[in-house]
Design a protein around this motif. Structure first.
Motif: not given
Length: 222
Positions: A156-157, A183-186, A188-190
């Protein structure tokens, strides 16, 4: 003693005819198998660019399936990989994409799934002489050569994740050669991709997996 690996670059031992179209393709498939860490029940392969045009004539199709079956580039079973996959109950689907312009002409997307619902999708390119790069894993853009032991950490980010993983590596006296984050988006998953100078013991990977907010940890060995 010299160890031969799936990422040999110069003069690879291989089943012909082409280092780019055969050895490189086999290595892309084998990296997917290594990360997936099990034999898949279904393999979906999409060829782009030059791979799309010449995969049958150059044996790219049988090479990449051989890699997924965990055959090395010099394994004579590669020539029968499609039949072996069928015997082992592995469904193989090939697709051709003539419309998308790939980053590199020798590009393949490999998707592995099993009956338990596990899924891995990678995009690899064969850049010549048997050398490859993995440029995407499950939608994360990256650049993985596989020339060194590489730790892949999906998490998790959240604040402090890089420091936490780095502290574990320091505890085991592992030196980081290169590190990349995606990462997909701030929030989210990284994904952390960490190349190291030493092999990574299983205890280290287990300790990282047990950390809060870690979703998975795996190792790609050279």
């Amino acid at each position: 003693m010299k160890y031969r690996t799936v990422f040999d670059i110069i003069g690879p031992v291989m089943i012909g005819p082409s280092s780019s179209h055969t050895a490189g393709a086999a290595r892309i498939g084998r990296v997917a198998r290594t990360i997936f860490a099990r034999q898949p029940d279904k393999v979906e392969i999409t060829f782009y660019g030059s791979f799309a045009k010449t995969h049958k004539g150059h044996g790219t199709d049988i090479a990449i399936v051989g890699g997924v079956l965990d055959f090395d580039t010099f394994d004579k079973r590669i020539v029968d990989s499609l039949a072996i996959a069928d015997e082992q109950g592995v469904e193989v689907v090939f697709r051709i994409d003539d419309e998308e312009t790939p980053e590199h002409p020798n590009t393949a997307r490999v998707k592995l799934t099993d009956k338990a619902g596990n899924m891995l999708e990678i995009v690899g390119i064969s850049i010549g002489g048997g050398k490859i790069e993995i440029i995407e894993i499950n939608g994360f853009k990256l650049k993985l050569s596989g020339n060194s032991p590489t730790l892949l950490v999906l998490h998790e980010d959240r604040f402090g994740m890089v420091a936490g993983v780095s502290n574990v590596l320091t505890k085991y006296q592992i030196n980081i050669g290169a590190m990349e984050m995606a990462r997909r988006a701030k929030g989210s998953e990284a994904l952390m991709v960490i190349e190291t100078d030493q092999e990574l013991p299983e205890k280290l990977v287990q300790e990282i997996e047990s950390m809060p907010y870690i979703l998975s940890a795996s190792v790609v060995l050279p």
